[in-house]
Design a protein around this motif. Structure first.
Motif, PDB file in Angstrom:
ATOM      1  N   LEU A 167      25.409   7.633 -44.353  1.00 51.80           N
ATOM      2  CA  LEU A 167      25.504   8.957 -43.438  1.00 51.80           C
ATOM      3  C   LEU A 167      24.056   8.967 -42.834  1.00 51.80           C
ATOM      4  CD1 LEU A 167      26.014  12.243 -45.492  1.00 51.80           C
ATOM      5  CD2 LEU A 167      27.436  11.404 -43.604  1.00 51.80           C
ATOM      6  N   LEU A 168      22.912   8.182 -43.463  1.00 54.03           N
ATOM      7  CA  LEU A 168      21.690   8.456 -42.748  1.00 54.03           C
ATOM      8  C   LEU A 168      21.741   7.268 -41.791  1.00 54.03           C
ATOM      9  CD1 LEU A 168      19.138   9.490 -43.893  1.00 54.03           C
ATOM     10  CD2 LEU A 168      18.653   7.575 -45.064  1.00 54.03           C
ATOM     11  N   LEU A 194      22.009  15.788 -45.592  1.00 56.42           N
ATOM     12  CA  LEU A 194      21.050  14.956 -45.423  1.00 56.42           C
ATOM     13  C   LEU A 194      19.520  15.645 -45.476  1.00 56.42           C
ATOM     14  CD1 LEU A 194      22.010  12.666 -42.496  1.00 56.42           C
ATOM     15  CD2 LEU A 194      21.614  11.871 -44.784  1.00 56.42           C
ATOM     16  N   LEU A 226      28.534  14.046 -37.544  1.00 50.04           N
ATOM     17  CA  LEU A 226      28.555  14.333 -38.861  1.00 50.04           C
ATOM     18  C   LEU A 226      28.998  15.767 -39.317  1.00 50.04           C
ATOM     19  CD1 LEU A 226      26.918  11.855 -39.072  1.00 50.04           C
ATOM     20  CD2 LEU A 226      25.312  12.734 -40.760  1.00 50.04           C
ATOM     21  N   ARG A 231      25.338   8.023 -48.927  1.00 51.95           N
ATOM     22  CA  ARG A 231      24.295   8.517 -48.489  1.00 51.95           C
ATOM     23  C   ARG A 231      23.624   7.624 -47.427  1.00 51.95           C
ATOM     24  NH1 ARG A 231      21.621  13.080 -49.478  1.00 51.95           N
ATOM     25  NH2 ARG A 231      19.446  13.376 -49.098  1.00 51.95           N
ATOM     26  N   ARG A 285      24.421   6.409 -39.785  1.00 53.24           N
ATOM     27  CA  ARG A 285      25.229   7.332 -38.597  1.00 53.24           C
ATOM     28  C   ARG A 285      24.210   8.405 -38.109  1.00 53.24           C
ATOM     29  NH1 ARG A 285      29.642   9.510 -41.756  1.00 53.24           N
ATOM     30  NH2 ARG A 285      30.234  10.899 -39.988  1.00 53.24           N
TER      31      ARG A 285
END
Ligand code: ADP
Ligand code: MG
Lengths: 239, 343
Positions: free
Chosen positions: B221-222, A103, A95, B218, B224
Motif C-alpha cells: 500500500l505504502l 495508512l 487506493l 501494508r 502504491r
C-alpha cells in the motif's frame, strides 16, 4: 501563560533562487485556532510547507513545543505530532478510502471509537469506504484528507485552504466539523482565503503578504474592523 | 448526481465490481494481437511456438523492468544502470553453475531444480546486495536531477561491467541448462520448449506475487501510495528513504533473477548481456505507465509477442514494430496503458 505549541522566528525560505518567505514570525497557541490569510501568492502555502519540512528554511527557527524542528525530515516532523492537509489534498486516488485511512493510522489499525467519531463528522467517508478515492467528488476528497489527518491524535493540525473549489453546502458541514475539532481541543493552523469561513473559526489571525507577516492578533479585532480588512486584505477577500 | 449513483452500486456489490471495473482494454489488445497473428501465420503449431517464445521473452523483460518502474515511480529516479544487475546476476549464475556441475548434469529433476534454485538465490541476493551499494554510493547523491542520474548510473554500469570482465574475462561463455530442463514437449505439430514454459510460469507467479503484495500488504500500500504522492506519505510520518532503499534492493535482486533467466535462454554470456534487455525494459515501463506493475506486465507481453509475430511474418520489421507499437500506445494513452503518476 503556557508556551506556544509552534513558534516561527524570522523564517526565510527560498524556492530555487526565489526568496519567498522573507522573515516570517508568529506563534500558534496550544488548543487555539489560528488562521493565516493573505492574497494569492502571498506565501501561505510556503509557510505550511516550511513548517512540515517539505521546504527547508534557509534561516530562522521553527520550534514545536520549544524544540527546533527546521531542517528535520518531513517524516520526523510528522512523527513529532504534526498532521498536514496539503493544498492539493494529497489523496491517493488509486487506493480505496479505507486504504487511505489505514495508512494514516500509523500502527496499522483503527481506534474504532475515533473512527466512528470521524464517520459522524464526515458521513461520506463511511458511505464510500471501499471505493477508490479517486472517484470521490472534490468535497468528499477534502473530507477524506481531513479525516486522514485526524484519525490519529496530533499536537498540531496544519490545513491548507480546505474550501478551495468546494460547494457552499459542503463548506457549511466543514465549519461544523472544525467547530467540533475545536471543542476537542485540537490545535489548528489553517490557511484560508475565504474570510467569512476564517472569521467563523479563528481565534487568532496572521496576515501574510509578499512573504512577510503584516498583521497578527485576535480574529475578532480584524473581523469587526472593515477598515483593517481593507488595509490588509484589499479587494481579494471582498466577496 | 450520476456519479454518486454509480459509486453506491459499487459499494453494494462490493469488491466484485471493483474487479470488473478494472480496465480490461489493454488485455483485450494483447488477445486481439494474438488472434490477428494466428490469421496471418496460418499454422496453429507455428503460432503456438511463436506465442510461447514471445510470452517467455515478455516475462524476462517484465522481471527486469518491474523493479525499474517502481523505483522510478516512487522516487522519480531514472536508473540507466539497472542492466548491470542483470549482468551480475547472469555471471553469478555462471559461477554457481560451474561449481555445481554435478547437480546440473545429473539426469535427475530434483537435483536439477535444486541447482536452479541455488543459482537463482545466489544471483538475486548478489545483485540485491550490489544494488544496495549502488544506491548508497551513486543514486543517493543525485536525487531530483534526471540528467545527473542518467549519466552517473550509466557510468556505474560501465564500471560494474569492467569489474565483471576483470573477474571472469571478456571471452564469451557458454551456459547450459540443467539436463532435465532442456528439450521440448511435442504436442501434435507444435514444439513446446520446456524452458520457455518454465520462464512463463516463473514470470506469471512473480507477477501474481507482486500484484498481491502491492494490493494486500501494508508495504505494498505504502509503495502504491508513494508512487502517487511521495510527499504525502512523508507527511503521514513514513520514512520514504528506507522504503526506497528497500525497493531498490528488491528491484536489483529481481534484475539479477532476470539475468539468470535470460542467460539460460541465450545460452551464451558476455558482459553486455544486461544492456540488451534494458532498451526493451525502458520501452515497456513507458508503455505500461510509469510505476504500474500491471502495465509493465501487460506491455512486456504485448511488445514481445508482437515482435515475435512480426519477426516471423516480416523479419526486417521486428524492431520497427516495437517502436510503432510504443508510438501508437502513447498517442492513445499518453501516460501509458495504466497511468498512475502525474508525470
Ligand atoms: N514550486 C514553486 N516554484 C517556484 N515558485 C513557487 C513554487 N511554489 C510557490 N512559488 C511561488 O511562491 C510564492 C508563494 O506561493 P504560495 O506559498 O503557494 O502562495 P499562497 O499559498 O499564499 O497562495 C508565489 O509567488 C509562487 O509563485
Ligand atoms: Mg496556497
Amino acid at each position: 501563560m503556557t508556551q506556544p505549541i509552534l513558534q516561527l522566528e524570522n523564517v526565510h525560505t527560498y524556492i530555487e533562487q526565489y526568496h519567498i518567505l522573507q522573515g516570517i514570525t508568529f506563534d500558534v497557541a496550544e488548543n487555539g485556532f489560528t488562521v493565516i490569510v493573505g492574497r494569492n501568492g502571498a506565501g501561505k502555502t510556503t509557510t505550511l510547507r516550511t513548517i512540515i519540512g517539505l521546504w527547508q528554511a534557509k534561516s530562522g527557527t521553527v520550534k514545536l513545543r520549544g524544540q527546533e524542528i527546521q531542517g528535520q525530515a518531513t517524516s520526523e516532523i510528522a512523527r513529532a505530532g504534526v498532521a498536514y492537509v496539503p493544498e492539493n489534498m494529497g489523496i491517493f486516488g488509486d487506493l480505496s478510502v479505507r486504504e487511505n485511512m489505514i495508512l494514516a493510522a500509523r500502527r496499522g489499525k483503527f481506534d474504532t471509537d475515533r473512527l466512528e467519531w470521524i464517520f459522524g463528522l464526515f458521513p461520506p467517508i463511511k458511505k464510500f469506504w471501499n471505493l477508490a478515492a479517486g472517484n470521490l467528488s472534490g468535497g468528499q476528497k477534502q473530507m477524506l484528507a481531513i479525516a486522514r489527518a485526524i484519525i490519529e491524535p496530533s499536537d498540531l493540525l496544519l490545513i491548507d485552504e480546505p474550501t478551495k473549489g468546494i460547494a457552499p453546502a459542503i463548506i457549511e458541514d466543514m465549519i461544523d466539523a472544525f467547530l467540533e475539532l475545536k471543542r476537542m481541543q485540537t490545535t489548528i493552523l489553517l490557511v484560508e482565503q475565504n474570510f467569512s469561513f476564517a472569521a467563523a473559526l479563528g481565534d487568532d489571525v496572521v496576515v501574510i503578504d509578499d512573504g512577510q507577516v503584516v498583521h497578527r492578533g485576535a480574529m475578532d479585532t480584524l473581523s469587526s474592523n472593515p477598515d483593517l480588512q481593507q488595509q490588509y486584505l484589499g479587494l481579494a477577500l471582498n466577496e | 448526481m450520476n456519479r454518486q449513483d454509480i459509486s453506491e452500486t459499487a459499494i453494494s456489490i462490493g469488491s466484485t465490481t471493483n474487479l470488473l471495473k478494472r480496465d480490461w482494454l489493454p488485455i483485450m489488445i494483447v488477445i486481439a494481437a494474438a488472434l490477428i497473428a494466428l490469421a496471418f501465420v496460418g499454422s496453429p503449431s507455428i503460432w503456438l511456438t511463436l506465442t510461447l517464445a514471445g510470452l517467455a521473452m515478455g516475462m524476462m523483460v517484465f522481471i527486469v523492468a518491474s523493479g525499474l518502474t517502481l523505483i522510478f515511480g516512487l522516487m522519480d529516479v531514472l536508473n540507466f544502470g539497472h542492466g548491470a544487475f542483470v549482468t551480475v546476476g547472469a555471471y553469478l549464475a555462471y559461477a554457481v553453475l560451474t561449481m555445481m556441475t554435478g547437480l546440473t548434469v545429473a539426469d535427475n529433476l530434483l537435483l536439477n531444480v535444486l541447482a536452479l534454485i541455488a543459482v537463482v538465490v545466489v544471483a538475486a541476493v548478489g545483485a540485491g546486495l550490489l544494488g544496495w551499494i549502488f544506491e548508497r554510493i551513486i543514486v543517493r547523491r543525485v536525487y531530483g536531477d534526471h540528467l545527473k542520474q542518467i549519466l552517473i548510473t550509466m557510468g556505474g554500469m560501465i564500471v560494474i561491467e569492467q569489474v565483471v570482465m576483470m573477474i571472469w574475462g571478456s571471452q564469451e561463455k557458454l551456459i547450459q541448462l540443467p539436463t532435465s530442463l532442456r528439450g521440448a514437449f511435442v504436442m501434435g505439430d507444435a514444439v513446446v520448449e520446456k524452458y520457455r514454459l518454465l520462464v512463463v510460469v516463473f514470470g506469471s507467479v512473480l507477477f501474481l506475487a507482486m500484484y498481491f503484495s502491492l494490493s494486500h500488504t501494508r508495504i505494498g500500500l505504502l509503495i502504491r501510495a508513494g508512487v502517487e504522492d511521495a510527499e504525502m506519505i512523508q507527511a503521514l510520518g513514513y520514512r520514504i528513504r528506507r522504503l526506497f532503499v528497500g525497493l531498490f534492493v528488491v528491484g536489483s535482486g529481481l534484475a539479477g533473477f532476470g539475468g539468470v533467466m535470460w542467460v539460460f535462454y541465450r545460452g551464451t554470456l558476455t558482459a553486455d548481456i544486461g544492456g540488451e534487455l534494458m532498451i526493451l525494459a525502458f520501452i515497456v515501463i513507458i508503455m505500461g505507465g510509469l510505476g504500474s506493475i500491471t502495465g509493465c506486465f501487460i506491455s512486456a507481453i504485448l511488445v514481445s509477442v508482437v515482435a515475435n509475430y512480426v519477426a516471423f511474418l516480416v523479419p526486417e520489421m521486428a524492431m520497427t514494430s516495437t517502436i510503432i507499437l510504443l508510438v501508437a500506445v502513447i498517442s492513445w494513452r499518453p501516460r501509458g496503458l495504466f497511468p498512475l503518476t502525474k508525470r
